[in-house]
Design a protein around this motif. Structure first.
Motif, PDB file in Angstrom:
ATOM      1  N   LYS A  94      32.048  10.785 -19.555  1.00  0.00           N
ATOM      2  CA  LYS A  94      31.157  11.940 -19.576  1.00  0.00           C
ATOM      3  C   LYS A  94      30.470  12.083 -18.226  1.00  0.00           C
ATOM      4  CE  LYS A  94      27.399  14.119 -22.171  1.00  0.00           C
ATOM      5  NZ  LYS A  94      26.456  13.992 -23.312  1.00  0.00           N
ATOM      6  N   ASP A  95      30.898  13.093 -17.474  1.00  0.00           N
ATOM      7  CA  ASP A  95      30.287  13.425 -16.175  1.00  0.00           C
ATOM      8  C   ASP A  95      30.180  12.195 -15.277  1.00  0.00           C
ATOM      9  OD1 ASP A  95      29.935  16.083 -16.975  1.00  0.00           O
ATOM     10  OD2 ASP A  95      28.011  15.613 -17.921  1.00  0.00           O
ATOM     11  N   VAL A  96      31.257  11.433 -15.191  1.00  0.00           N
ATOM     12  CA  VAL A  96      31.230  10.167 -14.448  1.00  0.00           C
ATOM     13  C   VAL A  96      31.375  10.424 -12.951  1.00  0.00           C
ATOM     14  CG1 VAL A  96      32.375   7.952 -14.093  1.00  0.00           C
ATOM     15  CG2 VAL A  96      32.161   8.889 -16.396  1.00  0.00           C
ATOM     16  N   THR A  97      30.445   9.891 -12.198  1.00  0.00           N
ATOM     17  CA  THR A  97      30.490   9.933 -10.734  1.00  0.00           C
ATOM     18  C   THR A  97      30.288   8.514 -10.220  1.00  0.00           C
ATOM     19  OG1 THR A  97      29.668  12.193 -10.557  1.00  0.00           O
ATOM     20  CG2 THR A  97      29.349  10.781  -8.640  1.00  0.00           C
ATOM     21  N   GLY A 153      32.035  13.641 -11.190  1.00  0.00           N
ATOM     22  CA  GLY A 153      31.884  14.538 -12.334  1.00  0.00           C
ATOM     23  C   GLY A 153      33.062  14.578 -13.277  1.00  0.00           C
ATOM     24  N   ILE A 154      33.689  13.430 -13.530  1.00  0.00           N
ATOM     25  CA  ILE A 154      34.878  13.375 -14.381  1.00  0.00           C
ATOM     26  C   ILE A 154      34.478  13.241 -15.849  1.00  0.00           C
ATOM     27  CG2 ILE A 154      36.932  12.031 -14.964  1.00  0.00           C
ATOM     28  CD1 ILE A 154      37.184  13.614 -12.406  1.00  0.00           C
ATOM     29  N   SER A 155      35.050  14.104 -16.677  1.00  0.00           N
ATOM     30  CA  SER A 155      34.869  14.014 -18.130  1.00  0.00           C
ATOM     31  C   SER A 155      36.231  14.049 -18.798  1.00  0.00           C
ATOM     32  CB  SER A 155      33.997  15.164 -18.648  1.00  0.00           C
ATOM     33  OG  SER A 155      32.680  15.091 -18.140  1.00  0.00           O
ATOM     34  N   SER A 197      26.451   7.891 -11.784  1.00  0.00           N
ATOM     35  CA  SER A 197      25.845   8.748 -12.801  1.00  0.00           C
ATOM     36  C   SER A 197      26.891   9.021 -13.876  1.00  0.00           C
ATOM     37  CB  SER A 197      25.353  10.064 -12.187  1.00  0.00           C
ATOM     38  OG  SER A 197      26.436  10.796 -11.635  1.00  0.00           O
ATOM     39  N   GLY A 198      26.436   9.514 -15.017  1.00  0.00           N
ATOM     40  CA  GLY A 198      27.336   9.731 -16.133  1.00  0.00           C
ATOM     41  C   GLY A 198      27.514   8.462 -16.950  1.00  0.00           C
ATOM     42  N   SER A 199      28.439   8.509 -17.910  1.00  0.00           N
ATOM     43  CA  SER A 199      28.616   7.359 -18.810  1.00  0.00           C
ATOM     44  C   SER A 199      30.081   7.119 -19.121  1.00  0.00           C
ATOM     45  CB  SER A 199      27.848   7.584 -20.114  1.00  0.00           C
ATOM     46  OG  SER A 199      28.372   8.700 -20.814  1.00  0.00           O
ATOM     47  N   GLY A 218      37.977  16.448  -9.126  1.00  0.00           N
ATOM     48  CA  GLY A 218      37.195  17.351  -9.962  1.00  0.00           C
ATOM     49  C   GLY A 218      37.611  17.447 -11.410  1.00  0.00           C
ATOM     50  N   GLY A 219      38.606  16.679 -11.853  1.00  0.00           N
ATOM     51  CA  GLY A 219      38.971  16.816 -13.254  1.00  0.00           C
ATOM     52  C   GLY A 219      40.003  15.821 -13.742  1.00  0.00           C
TER      53      GLY A 219
END
Length: 541
Positions: free
Chosen positions: A10-13, A25-27, A60-62, A222-223
């Motif tokens: 979830k929104d991993v950076t 920002g990888i989800s 950041s993210g989880s 980005g993805g």
């Protein structure tokens, strides 16, 4: 029915201390079952596995894992004095069971063994035998005490993978497990993956292995895209998606051109109307009050038309931008080999096996040299190109002689570069007559750009180092008449491997390649294949 996720991102950076951010920002999710994780070099696949394994923490993210995770890194660095039990990760339990069997009843030993560890040694030996990792393991006494230094590279990797299966983590993570494995070891690794129980995420550019997965996940800047199917099926789906995206882009561009043309025509009509209004006022064709009323009405109407035309063009521009984002334009190596001017039948090299039989390589023949790890293939190549051949192995019983001075060599270890030189100077050693500006342009096709060109070789990452080595080989001037490649696909992503295959397809010189990548060999148009045995003999495969 959707699969239950084994890993949720979830929104991993993740950023390194120097500010580099390979993951941003990888989800997405990795489902239960076998997942092949693919992507271009440098997109952060290895970093992502380390994040899932808990060896790195996201900036950041989880990252959420359903249970425990176990990780096999791309490069296994073990002390050669370590044992098979250490490699399997069972040394502590095995030692505790053995100590208790010898009469040691310390409570801490029983804590180490736990309720399930009493037969771990037997299960470990059985697992090795079942995977055919160490021949005769099921009956050989003391197999867990064998030193890692006595194992081949393939046996080390297979033993480590067997250890991950034995430890039975909920999620297993394998990073390029088939690199440097010979054909036999690859087949055994493929069988381990085929029969894997539990969730498995494997990073690989091995197309055969990627046909054994249930899910393909592609990591891009980005993805993360997840597709339910093998890599070949994903490629087919992606080709359809990209054709639709290119069609949508063409339509959007056509709409933009139309809206731009209509805006210009609207402005011209408005300008004409304004000129006519000024002419009418000058000619005093109408009373002043009527002229003012008409001018005010015209200004409102013209403003509305102008605004509508500008807004329509702006929407069309936004549509083009969105369509462009959907069309892939990945940075990848773009190789264009020059003609080495090798006449057909020109003798380029002679390989002689230990039995005295000679194989002559002539242009533009393409020969693969195959065989198990450790028989001396690399040493034979080094002997052919005049590199160090002092290492004692099977190649001492086989010899090679080159018949042309124009030989390009890509070593497996990438140790032929001068670490103190800049990238530009290193490449200029092979192309001394090419001006620096032109070399910079050519290096850009190998994704070596900007400040990278002036950096010392010793500061390069593994992927950057490979691209510079490949550029030094393929940008040589005059071009090589014989290319000698030792496991060239080990450090290439799938897209760049495709580019290399295309370049070699148009290369008109001789090619001698050592590779365990059967899919790669089948695509380069071989004219012959030589199998090297441990006794130094060379036979047609």
């Amino acid at each position: 029915m959707p699969l239950t996720p084994a890993v949720v991102l979830k929104d991993v950076t993740f950023s390194w201390p120097d500010g580099a951010t390979p993951i941003a920002g990888i989800s997405g999710t990795f489902p239960r079952g076998r997942t092949g994780l693919v992507g271009l070099n440098g997109t952060g696949k290895s970093t992502l596995l380390r994040l899932v394994a808990g060896r790195l923490r996201p900036t950041s993210g989880s990252v959420t894992v359903a249970g425990t995770a176990d990780h096999l890194p791309q490069r296994i660095t073990l002390d050669t004095g370590a044992t098979v039990a250490d490699l399997l990760g069972v040394r502590a339990v095995v030692d505790a069971v053995r100590a208790i069997a010898d009469g040691d009843v310390r409570p801490e030993l029983f804590d180490v063994v736990g309720p399930d560890g009493w037969d771990l040694e037997e299960r470990a030996v059985a697992a090795l035998a079942a995977a055919d990792v160490l021949p005769g393991s099921a009956t050989r006494a003391g197999v867990l005490d064998r030193r890692v230094g006595t194992l081949s590279g393939g046996e080390v990797v297979l033993t480590a993978v067997t250890g991950i299966r034995l430890r039975a983590a909920d999620v297993a993570l394998l990073d390029e497990p088939t690199n440097n494995l010979d054909g036999s070891a690859r087949e055994r690794l493929h069988e381990l993956v085929r029969t894997w129980r539990g969730a498995l995420v494997v990073v690989s550019h091995d197309r055969e292995l990627l046909e054994l997965v249930d899910t393909t996940a592609e990591l891009r800047t980005g993805g993360l895209t997840t597709f339910g199917g093998t890599y070949a099926q994903y490629e087919e789906w992606l080709a359809v998606q990209q054709e639709a995206a290119r069609s949508a882009l063409r339509d959007a561009e056509q709409t933009l051109r139309r809206e731009k043309r209509q805006r210009i025509e609207t402005q011209e009509r408005i300008a004409h109307s304004e000129r006519q209004g000024r002419k009418d006022a000058a000619d005093r064709r109408y009373v002043k009050a009527v002229i003012n009323d008409r001018r005010n009405a015209a200004q409102k109407s013209q403003g509305a038309r102008r605004g509508a035309a500008v807004e329509a063009e702006s929407r069309a521009r936004d549509a083009v931008a969105a369509a462009e984002r959907a069309v892939r334009d990945d940075d990848r190596i773009a190789v264009d080999l020059p003609d080495p001017d090798v006449p057909a039948g020109r003798r380029l090299a002679v390989l002689r096996g230990s039995d005295g039989r000679e194989t002559v390589l002539a242009g533009p023949e393409r020969v693969a040299l195959t065989g198990p790890n450790g028989v001396g293939k690399t040493t034979l190549l080094e002997q052919l190109v005049g590199a160090d051949t002092s290492r004692p192995d099977g190649a001492s019983r086989a010899t090679a002689r080159r018949l042309t001075e124009r030989v390009g060599y890509l070593p497996q270890r990438l140790d032929g570069l001068d670490d103190a030189a800049t990238v530009l100077d290193e490449v200029r050693r092979r192309a001394p007559h090419v001006v620096p500006g032109e070399l910079r342009n050519r290096l850009a096709r190998f994704l070596v750009r900007g400040d990278q060109v002036d950096r010392p070789v010793r500061t390069l990452s593994g992927g950057e180092r490979f691209r510079v080595a490949l550029a030094s080989l393929l940008l040589a001037d005059p071009p090589a008449q014989l290319l000698v490649l030792d496991e060239p696909t080990n450090n290439l992503d799938l897209a760049s491997t495709d580019q290399l295959v295309q370049a070699l397809a148009s290369y008109r010189g001789g090619l001698l390649v050592v590779s365990h990548d059967r899919a790669f060999l089948e695509r380069v148009g071989l004219t012959a294949e030589l199998a090297m045995r441990a006794d130094g003999t060379l036979t047609a495969a």
